[in-house]
Design a protein around this motif. Sequence first.
Motif, PDB file in Angstrom:
ATOM      1  N   TRP A 231       0.884  -1.549  -0.221  1.00  0.00           N
ATOM      2  CA  TRP A 231      -0.270  -0.043   0.000  1.00  0.00           C
ATOM      3  C   TRP A 231       1.007   1.361   0.401  1.00  0.00           C
ATOM      4  O   TRP A 231       0.564   2.458  -0.844  1.00  0.00           O
ATOM      5  CB  TRP A 231      -1.097   0.153   1.133  1.00  0.00           C
ATOM      6  N   GLU A 232       1.622   1.357   0.611  1.00  0.00           N
ATOM      7  CA  GLU A 232       3.227   2.409   1.153  1.00  0.00           C
ATOM      8  C   GLU A 232       4.049   1.989   0.378  1.00  0.00           C
ATOM      9  O   GLU A 232       4.784   0.651   0.887  1.00  0.00           O
ATOM     10  CB  GLU A 232       2.530   3.010   2.163  1.00  0.00           C
ATOM     11  N   ALA A 233       4.960   2.791   0.224  1.00  0.00           N
ATOM     12  CA  ALA A 233       7.018   2.570  -0.291  1.00  0.00           C
ATOM     13  C   ALA A 233       7.056   2.137   0.841  1.00  0.00           C
ATOM     14  O   ALA A 233       6.635   3.268   2.232  1.00  0.00           O
ATOM     15  CB  ALA A 233       7.422   3.271  -0.879  1.00  0.00           C
ATOM     16  N   LEU A 234       8.093   1.463   1.165  1.00  0.00           N
ATOM     17  CA  LEU A 234       9.230   0.950   2.611  1.00  0.00           C
ATOM     18  C   LEU A 234       9.991   2.189   2.463  1.00  0.00           C
ATOM     19  O   LEU A 234      10.329   2.656   1.610  1.00  0.00           O
ATOM     20  CB  LEU A 234      10.092   0.289   2.090  1.00  0.00           C
ATOM     21  N   ARG A 235      10.295   2.796   2.968  1.00  0.00           N
ATOM     22  CA  ARG A 235      11.266   4.127   3.456  1.00  0.00           C
ATOM     23  C   ARG A 235      12.753   4.166   4.052  1.00  0.00           C
ATOM     24  O   ARG A 235      13.205   4.730   4.487  1.00  0.00           O
ATOM     25  CB  ARG A 235      10.584   5.305   4.468  1.00  0.00           C
ATOM     26  N   ALA A 236      13.233   2.840   3.019  1.00  0.00           N
ATOM     27  CA  ALA A 236      14.749   2.517   2.568  1.00  0.00           C
ATOM     28  C   ALA A 236      14.722   1.391   1.782  1.00  0.00           C
ATOM     29  O   ALA A 236      13.777   0.795   1.175  1.00  0.00           O
ATOM     30  CB  ALA A 236      15.323   1.805   4.232  1.00  0.00           C
ATOM     31  N   GLU A 237      15.599   1.321   0.841  1.00  0.00           N
ATOM     32  CA  GLU A 237      16.229   1.381  -0.441  1.00  0.00           C
ATOM     33  C   GLU A 237      16.339  -0.784   0.146  1.00  0.00           C
ATOM     34  O   GLU A 237      16.808  -1.080   1.030  1.00  0.00           O
ATOM     35  CB  GLU A 237      17.348   1.211  -0.956  1.00  0.00           C
ATOM     36  N   VAL A 238      15.645  -1.421  -0.977  1.00  0.00           N
ATOM     37  CA  VAL A 238      15.552  -3.601  -0.757  1.00  0.00           C
ATOM     38  C   VAL A 238      15.962  -3.456  -2.056  1.00  0.00           C
ATOM     39  O   VAL A 238      15.977  -3.256  -3.110  1.00  0.00           O
ATOM     40  CB  VAL A 238      13.775  -3.509  -0.491  1.00  0.00           C
ATOM     41  N   SER A 239      17.005  -4.245  -2.126  1.00  0.00           N
ATOM     42  CA  SER A 239      17.843  -4.778  -2.538  1.00  0.00           C
ATOM     43  C   SER A 239      17.739  -5.997  -2.995  1.00  0.00           C
ATOM     44  O   SER A 239      17.056  -6.939  -2.460  1.00  0.00           O
ATOM     45  CB  SER A 239      19.654  -4.625  -2.285  1.00  0.00           C
ATOM     46  N   VAL A 240      18.344  -6.548  -4.808  1.00  0.00           N
ATOM     47  CA  VAL A 240      18.668  -7.593  -4.620  1.00  0.00           C
ATOM     48  C   VAL A 240      18.920  -8.917  -4.013  1.00  0.00           C
ATOM     49  O   VAL A 240      20.410  -8.478  -3.741  1.00  0.00           O
ATOM     50  CB  VAL A 240      18.787  -7.498  -6.761  1.00  0.00           C
ATOM     51  N   GLY A 241      17.983 -10.152  -3.615  1.00  0.00           N
ATOM     52  CA  GLY A 241      18.790 -10.657  -2.883  1.00  0.00           C
ATOM     53  C   GLY A 241      18.332 -10.746  -1.231  1.00  0.00           C
ATOM     54  O   GLY A 241      18.937 -11.442  -0.590  1.00  0.00           O
ATOM     55  N   ASP A 242      17.972  -9.046  -0.567  1.00  0.00           N
ATOM     56  CA  ASP A 242      17.293  -9.244   0.616  1.00  0.00           C
ATOM     57  C   ASP A 242      16.973 -10.138   0.650  1.00  0.00           C
ATOM     58  O   ASP A 242      15.885 -10.284  -0.146  1.00  0.00           O
ATOM     59  CB  ASP A 242      16.861  -7.772   0.926  1.00  0.00           C
ATOM     60  N   GLU A 243      16.309 -10.560   2.140  1.00  0.00           N
ATOM     61  CA  GLU A 243      15.481 -11.481   2.556  1.00  0.00           C
ATOM     62  C   GLU A 243      13.975 -10.509   2.928  1.00  0.00           C
ATOM     63  O   GLU A 243      14.070  -9.704   3.773  1.00  0.00           O
ATOM     64  CB  GLU A 243      16.160 -12.282   3.533  1.00  0.00           C
ATOM     65  N   VAL A 244      12.381 -11.450   2.612  1.00  0.00           N
ATOM     66  CA  VAL A 244      11.892 -11.052   3.466  1.00  0.00           C
ATOM     67  C   VAL A 244      10.173 -11.812   3.831  1.00  0.00           C
ATOM     68  O   VAL A 244      10.866 -12.939   3.582  1.00  0.00           O
ATOM     69  CB  VAL A 244      10.664  -9.362   2.491  1.00  0.00           C
ATOM     70  N   LEU A 245      10.809 -11.342   5.229  1.00  0.00           N
ATOM     71  CA  LEU A 245       9.283 -12.243   5.508  1.00  0.00           C
ATOM     72  C   LEU A 245       7.406 -11.465   5.078  1.00  0.00           C
ATOM     73  O   LEU A 245       7.177 -11.119   5.305  1.00  0.00           O
ATOM     74  CB  LEU A 245       9.216 -13.034   7.576  1.00  0.00           C
ATOM     75  N   LEU A 246       7.122 -12.727   4.496  1.00  0.00           N
ATOM     76  CA  LEU A 246       5.160 -12.564   4.464  1.00  0.00           C
ATOM     77  C   LEU A 246       4.613 -13.047   5.374  1.00  0.00           C
ATOM     78  O   LEU A 246       4.563 -14.769   5.913  1.00  0.00           O
ATOM     79  CB  LEU A 246       5.073 -12.885   2.435  1.00  0.00           C
ATOM     80  N   THR A 247       3.786 -12.561   5.820  1.00  0.00           N
ATOM     81  CA  THR A 247       2.471 -13.198   6.508  1.00  0.00           C
ATOM     82  C   THR A 247       0.589 -13.379   6.009  1.00  0.00           C
ATOM     83  O   THR A 247       0.907 -11.834   5.331  1.00  0.00           O
ATOM     84  CB  THR A 247       2.636 -12.300   7.826  1.00  0.00           C
ATOM     85  N   ALA A 248       0.153 -13.975   6.066  1.00  0.00           N
ATOM     86  CA  ALA A 248      -0.901 -14.460   5.350  1.00  0.00           C
ATOM     87  C   ALA A 248      -1.309 -13.014   5.803  1.00  0.00           C
ATOM     88  O   ALA A 248      -1.649 -12.511   6.919  1.00  0.00           O
ATOM     89  CB  ALA A 248      -2.292 -15.327   6.172  1.00  0.00           C
ATOM     90  N   GLY A 249      -2.774 -12.620   5.131  1.00  0.00           N
ATOM     91  CA  GLY A 249      -4.003 -11.334   5.023  1.00  0.00           C
ATOM     92  C   GLY A 249      -4.858 -12.123   5.545  1.00  0.00           C
ATOM     93  O   GLY A 249      -5.093 -13.144   5.200  1.00  0.00           O
ATOM     94  N   CYS A 250      -5.189 -10.830   6.909  1.00  0.00           N
ATOM     95  CA  CYS A 250      -7.042 -11.473   6.888  1.00  0.00           C
ATOM     96  C   CYS A 250      -7.672  -9.950   6.916  1.00  0.00           C
ATOM     97  O   CYS A 250      -7.742  -9.575   6.666  1.00  0.00           O
ATOM     98  CB  CYS A 250      -6.283 -11.332   8.730  1.00  0.00           C
ATOM     99  N   ASP A 251      -8.448 -10.252   5.903  1.00  0.00           N
ATOM    100  CA  ASP A 251     -10.302  -9.003   5.693  1.00  0.00           C
ATOM    101  C   ASP A 251     -10.823  -9.042   6.935  1.00  0.00           C
ATOM    102  O   ASP A 251     -11.585  -8.757   6.236  1.00  0.00           O
ATOM    103  CB  ASP A 251     -10.510  -9.977   3.541  1.00  0.00           C
ATOM    104  N   LYS A 252     -10.257  -9.531   7.822  1.00  0.00           N
ATOM    105  CA  LYS A 252     -11.423  -9.429   8.859  1.00  0.00           C
ATOM    106  C   LYS A 252     -13.518 -10.091   8.732  1.00  0.00           C
ATOM    107  O   LYS A 252     -13.722  -9.014   9.922  1.00  0.00           O
ATOM    108  CB  LYS A 252     -11.352  -7.527   9.314  1.00  0.00           C
ATOM    109  N   ARG A 253     -13.225 -10.720   7.639  1.00  0.00           N
ATOM    110  CA  ARG A 253     -14.379 -10.993   7.875  1.00  0.00           C
ATOM    111  C   ARG A 253     -15.095 -12.788   8.297  1.00  0.00           C
ATOM    112  O   ARG A 253     -13.370 -13.087   8.646  1.00  0.00           O
ATOM    113  CB  ARG A 253     -14.782 -11.774   6.391  1.00  0.00           C
TER     114      ARG A 253
END
Length: 295
Positions: A231-253
């Motif tokens: 939704w909004e850009a991260l406020r620091a540079e993310v480079s190729v090869g950096d690791e990210v952790l994804l967490t499942a989404g919930c639509d509150k229903r």
Amino acid sequence: MGFQAELLAHLQSGETTVARAWGITRKDGVTLGFTDHDQDLSFDGFVFKAATGLTASAIEQGTGLSVDNAEAIGMLCDAAVTEHDIEAGRLDDAEVVSWMVNWVDVSERSVVFRGSIGEIRRAGGAFVAELRGLAEKLNVPRGRVYQRPCTAVLGDAACQFDVSDAAFQVQVSVAQADQGRMFDLSAISGFDEGWFTRGQLQVVSGAAQGLSGLIKRDWVAADGARQIELWEALRAEVSVGDEVLLTAGCDKRFSTCRKKFSNLLNFQGFPDIPGEDWIKSYPKKNGGNTGGSLR
């Protein structure tokens, strides 16, 4: 705030050796210390660095529930507060404690301010940080909202769901990043397209380590790569090869809580709230006013 007895006696002696010291604890646990003395000081687990150019305006304090505010002014430098840290938001809402201390004997000290960092302005190699007192927290709304969607955040104390389960969280590397908002990730198996929509992306390595963003869209490209839009850009540079952790989404229903997470007992919404049609309904002799159509 009252002064410690030993410090008060020192102040009343007529010949004082006092300085100000500020301790900052960021949300990621990193601690910073500053002092307006000409030598470094150390106490309470902080090392307070001198020669940082940090000064503070007079602290306005009052009785009752009024908000105490102040400002801290300092220089941007690699060893303390950096332009990169401010831009990345690492100092946002960091805890601040200010002491008046006898620099000859640092055991003689008293806390004169406790709060958090608010708005930060920077220009000309310096920064000005707004310091907000503890009473600022009283402006945060409390209580539950009577609404259909769940009011909890996935994994918080109200939700009680364990998001660390391998079925709801995965760590992958970045194959391509575009302006801190669009990411191409390594292929992920075992997760349906859209599984992470409304979830969270957290950076676990690289220059943006510790930063996170809310996921707007999650889809699989033609080549099988996972693509994420925030939704909004991260406020620091993310480079190729950096690791990210994804967490499942919930639509509150209600249905999502039951089918996707099997966490229905902890659902924090009110799915059976009558709609506007029911509120505007009128008594009738036959049939039941069930909230359905009145035709």
